[in-house]
Design a protein around this motif. Structure first.
Motif, PDB file in Angstrom:
ATOM      1  N   ARG A  95      37.403  38.095  38.184  1.00 20.62           N
ATOM      2  CA  ARG A  95      38.241  38.019  36.994  1.00 20.62           C
ATOM      3  C   ARG A  95      37.685  37.005  36.006  1.00 20.62           C
ATOM      4  O   ARG A  95      37.186  35.938  36.369  1.00 20.62           O
ATOM      5  CB  ARG A  95      39.680  37.668  37.367  1.00 20.62           C
ATOM      6  N   SER A  96      37.793  37.344  34.727  1.00 16.67           N
ATOM      7  CA  SER A  96      37.203  36.509  33.682  1.00 16.67           C
ATOM      8  C   SER A  96      38.235  35.653  32.965  1.00 16.67           C
ATOM      9  O   SER A  96      37.893  34.652  32.330  1.00 16.67           O
ATOM     10  CB  SER A  96      36.489  37.401  32.659  1.00 16.67           C
ATOM     11  N   GLY A  97      39.510  36.059  33.011  1.00  9.53           N
ATOM     12  CA  GLY A  97      40.529  35.374  32.234  1.00  9.53           C
ATOM     13  C   GLY A  97      40.752  36.003  30.879  1.00  9.53           C
ATOM     14  O   GLY A  97      41.654  35.594  30.152  1.00  9.53           O
ATOM     15  N   HIS A  98      39.937  37.010  30.540  1.00 10.84           N
ATOM     16  CA  HIS A  98      40.091  37.735  29.280  1.00 10.84           C
ATOM     17  C   HIS A  98      40.719  39.089  29.580  1.00 10.84           C
ATOM     18  O   HIS A  98      40.233  39.833  30.426  1.00 10.84           O
ATOM     19  CB  HIS A  98      38.733  37.903  28.594  1.00 10.84           C
ATOM     20  N   LEU A  99      41.804  39.415  28.876  1.00 14.32           N
ATOM     21  CA  LEU A  99      42.598  40.599  29.203  1.00 14.32           C
ATOM     22  C   LEU A  99      41.782  41.883  29.202  1.00 14.32           C
ATOM     23  O   LEU A  99      41.752  42.620  30.190  1.00 14.32           O
ATOM     24  CB  LEU A  99      43.772  40.714  28.231  1.00 14.32           C
ATOM     25  N   GLN A 100      41.110  42.173  28.078  1.00 15.50           N
ATOM     26  CA  GLN A 100      40.396  43.441  27.962  1.00 15.50           C
ATOM     27  C   GLN A 100      39.238  43.519  28.961  1.00 15.50           C
ATOM     28  O   GLN A 100      38.983  44.565  29.566  1.00 15.50           O
ATOM     29  CB  GLN A 100      39.860  43.603  26.530  1.00 15.50           C
ATOM     30  N   LEU A 101      38.538  42.431  29.126  1.00 15.93           N
ATOM     31  CA  LEU A 101      37.422  42.408  30.068  1.00 15.93           C
ATOM     32  C   LEU A 101      37.907  42.618  31.498  1.00 15.93           C
ATOM     33  O   LEU A 101      37.270  43.334  32.286  1.00 15.93           O
ATOM     34  CB  LEU A 101      36.660  41.093  29.946  1.00 15.93           C
ATOM     35  N   ASP A 102      39.068  42.036  31.830  1.00 12.34           N
ATOM     36  CA  ASP A 102      39.600  42.224  33.176  1.00 12.34           C
ATOM     37  C   ASP A 102      40.042  43.663  33.418  1.00 12.34           C
ATOM     38  O   ASP A 102      40.014  44.150  34.551  1.00 12.34           O
ATOM     39  CB  ASP A 102      40.763  41.259  33.433  1.00 12.34           C
ATOM     40  N   HIS A 103      40.461  44.367  32.354  1.00 15.55           N
ATOM     41  CA  HIS A 103      40.737  45.795  32.491  1.00 15.55           C
ATOM     42  C   HIS A 103      39.492  46.545  32.944  1.00 15.55           C
ATOM     43  O   HIS A 103      39.544  47.372  33.859  1.00 15.55           O
ATOM     44  CB  HIS A 103      41.228  46.369  31.161  1.00 15.55           C
ATOM     45  N   TYR A 104      38.369  46.240  32.300  1.00 16.61           N
ATOM     46  CA  TYR A 104      37.116  46.893  32.666  1.00 16.61           C
ATOM     47  C   TYR A 104      36.684  46.502  34.082  1.00 16.61           C
ATOM     48  O   TYR A 104      36.110  47.309  34.823  1.00 16.61           O
ATOM     49  CB  TYR A 104      36.019  46.537  31.669  1.00 16.61           C
ATOM     50  N   ILE A 105      36.944  45.269  34.451  1.00 14.49           N
ATOM     51  CA  ILE A 105      36.582  44.820  35.797  1.00 14.49           C
ATOM     52  C   ILE A 105      37.363  45.596  36.852  1.00 14.49           C
ATOM     53  O   ILE A 105      36.813  46.020  37.873  1.00 14.49           O
ATOM     54  CB  ILE A 105      36.826  43.301  35.928  1.00 14.49           C
TER      55      ILE A 105
END
Length: 211
Positions: A86-96
């Motif tokens: 997890r990165s802590g960034h909403l959109q990036l975590d969706h992709y993760i």
């Protein structure tokens, strides 16, 4: 007891020799196929036997545990991987989350195609053994006519044994392939549902502060 085991070993060895050279690749195919089947059975059992409900995922995310030790099974593996990436960034975590779901789905399908190919090859090799056995029979007949019954019987035995062995390997192999396909299909549905649940909860926060 020892004598019976020796007789069984001798009979099996004689059966193997009578089948001719095609028996060697048939046995190798059987060993490889069943090794992969057993590995997949234990893999699915480990992932599905103690799988946690998906509503436990968000609680574990809020607790911010790096390893999520209270969760086991397929959902636990999904969550553990997400918490480590997890990165802590909403959109990036969706992709993760999406990438983790795709990765788990690929791992669930591992070796299933190989098992199917090995099961399909076995009867073809048995058919090849049938052809070579009948060729040996005709060679004996061409040299000695119908007077050499022992030589003719050897070729016919080779043809029948390889055909039988190929079918004995293929039938349970194809059944287990179908069984494992169903297990993988169910597991893919579970991991997709867990990923969808996790993504929906992440969407509830405009500013990514999960808890």
């Amino acid at each position: 007891m020892t004598g019976q085991l020796f007789l069984q070993y001798h009979d099996s060895l004689n059966f193997f020799r009578t089948g001719g050279p095609i028996m060697v690749p048939l046995m190798l195919i059987s060993l490889a196929m069943w090794a992969l089947i057993i590995e997949r059975l234990f893999h699915f059992r480990r992932l599905l036997q103690n799988n946690q409900p998906i509503d436990a995922l968000w609680t574990a995310v809020c607790s911010n545990r790096g390893q999520a030790p209270s969760l086991t099974g397929l959902n636990g593996l999904l969550l553990d991987t997400f918490l480590r990436r997890r990165s802590g960034h909403l959109q990036l975590d969706h992709y993760i989350v999406d990438e983790i779901v795709l990765s788990l789905n690929r791992s669930l399908n591992s070796y299933l195609a190989i098992i199917g190919v090995l099961a399909a090859i076995a009867p073809l090799l048995g058919l090849l053994g049938t052809v070579t056995g009948m060729m040996n029979t005709f060679n004996v007949m061409a040299l000695f006519g119908t007077g050499n019954i022992k030589g003719m019987a050897s070729g016919i035995s080779e043809a029948l044994i390889t055909t039988q062995t190929g079918l004995v390997i293929a039938i349970p192999g194809l059944y287990m392939k179908s069984f494992l396909d169903r297990r993988a299909h169910n597991a893919r549905h579970q991991v997709a549902a867990a990923g969808y649940y996790l993504r929906n909860h992440l969407k509830e926060y405009k500013e990514y502060d999960p808890c």
